[in-house]
Motif scaffolding. Sequence first.
Motif, mmCIF file in Angstrom:
data_model
loop_
_atom_site.group_PDB
_atom_site.id
_atom_site.type_symbol
_atom_site.label_atom_id
_atom_site.label_comp_id
_atom_site.label_asym_id
_atom_site.label_seq_id
_atom_site.Cartn_x
_atom_site.Cartn_y
_atom_site.Cartn_z
ATOM 1 N N VAL A 264 -42.572 4.594 -32.109
ATOM 2 C CA VAL A 264 -42.861 3.561 -32.191
ATOM 3 C C VAL A 264 -41.224 3.219 -33.208
ATOM 4 C CG1 VAL A 264 -44.161 2.493 -33.915
ATOM 5 C CG2 VAL A 264 -45.342 3.615 -32.179
ATOM 6 N N PRO A 265 -40.840 3.444 -33.812
ATOM 7 C CA PRO A 265 -39.490 3.184 -34.460
ATOM 8 C C PRO A 265 -38.375 2.154 -33.673
ATOM 9 C CG PRO A 265 -40.231 5.588 -35.379
ATOM 10 C CD PRO A 265 -41.382 5.103 -33.709
ATOM 11 N N PHE A 266 -38.160 3.025 -32.128
ATOM 12 C CA PHE A 266 -37.846 2.884 -31.075
ATOM 13 C C PHE A 266 -37.873 1.859 -30.131
ATOM 14 C CE2 PHE A 266 -35.468 3.351 -26.750
ATOM 15 C CZ PHE A 266 -34.362 3.456 -27.066
ATOM 16 N N THR A 267 -39.257 2.061 -29.757
ATOM 17 C CA THR A 267 -39.851 0.944 -29.154
ATOM 18 C C THR A 267 -40.124 -0.488 -30.273
ATOM 19 O OG1 THR A 267 -40.897 2.544 -28.142
ATOM 20 C CG2 THR A 267 -41.481 0.588 -27.515
ATOM 21 N N THR A 268 -40.070 -0.368 -31.382
ATOM 22 C CA THR A 268 -40.609 -1.393 -31.733
ATOM 23 C C THR A 268 -38.932 -2.112 -32.122
ATOM 24 O OG1 THR A 268 -42.051 -1.227 -32.758
ATOM 25 C CG2 THR A 268 -41.340 -2.441 -34.026
ATOM 26 N N PHE A 269 -37.625 -1.390 -32.723
ATOM 27 C CA PHE A 269 -36.515 -2.261 -32.742
ATOM 28 C C PHE A 269 -35.965 -3.211 -31.122
ATOM 29 C CE2 PHE A 269 -32.621 -1.014 -31.388
ATOM 30 C CZ PHE A 269 -31.333 -1.945 -31.880
ATOM 31 N N LEU A 270 -35.735 -2.282 -30.255
ATOM 32 C CA LEU A 270 -36.012 -3.566 -28.469
ATOM 33 C C LEU A 270 -36.991 -4.444 -28.712
ATOM 34 C CD1 LEU A 270 -35.931 -0.138 -26.100
ATOM 35 C CD2 LEU A 270 -33.953 -1.394 -27.638
ATOM 36 N N ILE A 271 -38.260 -4.111 -28.990
ATOM 37 C CA ILE A 271 -39.303 -5.970 -29.102
ATOM 38 C C ILE A 271 -38.477 -6.629 -30.639
ATOM 39 C CG2 ILE A 271 -41.495 -6.364 -28.779
ATOM 40 C CD1 ILE A 271 -42.311 -3.271 -27.038
ATOM 41 N N ARG A 272 -38.520 -5.778 -31.320
ATOM 42 C CA ARG A 272 -38.076 -6.886 -31.687
ATOM 43 C C ARG A 272 -37.101 -7.690 -31.739
ATOM 44 N NH1 ARG A 272 -35.588 -6.862 -36.453
ATOM 45 N NH2 ARG A 272 -35.423 -7.333 -38.396
ATOM 46 N N ALA A 273 -35.833 -6.986 -31.424
ATOM 47 C CA ALA A 273 -35.114 -7.819 -31.510
ATOM 48 C C ALA A 273 -35.067 -9.003 -30.157
ATOM 49 C CB ALA A 273 -33.263 -6.357 -30.806
ATOM 50 N N TYR A 274 -35.814 -8.255 -28.603
ATOM 51 C CA TYR A 274 -36.319 -9.925 -27.753
ATOM 52 C C TYR A 274 -37.142 -10.897 -28.707
ATOM 53 C CZ TYR A 274 -36.963 -11.487 -23.044
ATOM 54 O OH TYR A 274 -37.097 -12.013 -22.459
ATOM 55 N N MET A 275 -37.981 -10.344 -29.414
ATOM 56 C CA MET A 275 -39.031 -11.216 -30.201
ATOM 57 C C MET A 275 -37.944 -12.529 -30.656
ATOM 58 S SD MET A 275 -43.137 -9.801 -31.154
ATOM 59 C CE MET A 275 -43.553 -8.959 -29.420
ATOM 60 N N LEU A 276 -36.981 -12.186 -31.470
ATOM 61 C CA LEU A 276 -36.562 -12.588 -32.314
ATOM 62 C C LEU A 276 -35.761 -13.893 -32.123
ATOM 63 C CD1 LEU A 276 -34.288 -10.050 -34.693
ATOM 64 C CD2 LEU A 276 -36.062 -11.557 -35.880
ATOM 65 N N ASP A 277 -34.975 -13.607 -30.888
ATOM 66 C CA ASP A 277 -34.776 -15.019 -30.063
ATOM 67 C C ASP A 277 -35.557 -16.226 -29.270
ATOM 68 O OD1 ASP A 277 -31.980 -15.964 -30.153
ATOM 69 O OD2 ASP A 277 -32.506 -15.530 -27.824
ATOM 70 N N LEU A 278 -36.537 -15.685 -28.847
ATOM 71 C CA LEU A 278 -37.759 -16.598 -28.736
ATOM 72 C C LEU A 278 -38.787 -17.931 -29.848
ATOM 73 C CD1 LEU A 278 -40.922 -14.153 -27.801
ATOM 74 C CD2 LEU A 278 -38.878 -14.821 -25.976
ATOM 75 N N PRO A 279 -38.211 -18.957 -29.078
ATOM 76 C CA PRO A 279 -38.586 -20.020 -29.782
ATOM 77 C C PRO A 279 -39.382 -20.265 -30.721
ATOM 78 C CG PRO A 279 -38.615 -20.548 -26.942
ATOM 79 C CD PRO A 279 -38.527 -19.306 -27.136
ATOM 80 N N ARG A 280 -39.203 -20.914 -32.278
ATOM 81 C CA ARG A 280 -40.027 -21.194 -32.463
ATOM 82 C C ARG A 280 -41.011 -22.714 -32.506
ATOM 83 N NH1 ARG A 280 -41.077 -16.829 -36.040
ATOM 84 N NH2 ARG A 280 -38.663 -15.590 -36.276
ATOM 85 N N GLU A 281 -40.891 -22.976 -31.731
ATOM 86 C CA GLU A 281 -41.435 -24.356 -31.043
ATOM 87 C C GLU A 281 -43.012 -23.325 -30.426
ATOM 88 O OE1 GLU A 281 -38.502 -24.061 -30.297
ATOM 89 O OE2 GLU A 281 -37.237 -25.763 -31.575
ATOM 90 N N VAL A 282 -42.487 -22.460 -29.834
ATOM 91 C CA VAL A 282 -43.836 -22.077 -29.303
ATOM 92 C C VAL A 282 -45.363 -21.617 -30.090
ATOM 93 C CG1 VAL A 282 -44.911 -19.910 -27.857
ATOM 94 C CG2 VAL A 282 -42.307 -21.255 -26.903
#
Length: 278
Positions: A153-171
């Motif tokens: 979970v830590p490693f997988t969360t690290f990868l997915i979190r890094a991707y989600m950080l750049d998703l537009p907040r307007e969504v």
Amino acid sequence: MVSRIGFLGVIARVFLWVFLLGLAVVVVYPLLWMVLNGFKTNSQLFGNPFALPVDWSFENYRKAWNRGVSDYLTTSVLVTVTSTVATVFVSAWAAYGLTRVKIPFSGFITGTILGGLMLAPSVALVPLVKMFQAMGLYNSFWALLILYTAFRVPFTTFLIRAYMLDLPREVDEAAEMDGCGRWTAFWHIILPMCKPIITSTVLLHILFAWNEYLFAMIFTSGSGVQTLPVGLMSLMSKHGTEFPVVFAGMTIAAIPVMLLFFFGQRYIVKGMADGIGK
């Protein structure tokens, strides 16, 4: 000068191709040797281990399958699929909460989760064995499911979190204006947008769970719950004199993950690059 640069470019390309071909031989030849030796007899194997099989019979593969590889394969598939679903879902939900929801002490929670990346599994083996024995989960399918999920979970969360950080907040704002709750926004909007990194994490976890040996060896002692890595070691100890049968069992175990990696490698590279790059 131009011709000199062109000549050096040709030389560099030749060296690159030679290096890549040499690397391919180093990687592919042991696998090919393992597959071919699964068709031999003991006398052929020890007589000339590098020669082609005389008789292309699948008898050794049939023996390996009947001597437990089928059960080990079933257990590995079950553990791999369930732990992959659990790990990716928990990690994606945690990443969503850490990036899209304002929660108290989010920085501390993030640090705690990512701190799990520094915990070596071998350090926690003794207390984990005691804990699972006390809970009655030792030597069971649930032990591997919990361990594989918790330590990935830590490693997988690290990868997915890094991707989600750049998703537009307007969504998120648009989803809230449309009356979507947190769960609806996560499941129907954010998660589909994270398809590249989700695909990568799924493939990476499958590769981990399929080949994991330490937990599977220590926390499973019965033949009914042994995964392929441990089962193949058991097969080798019981039928060690029949090395072609052992090679056949190793080939059967390697085929699914080899096919998965062959067809999914571009998704792994793309998802990892996007996730870390973001």
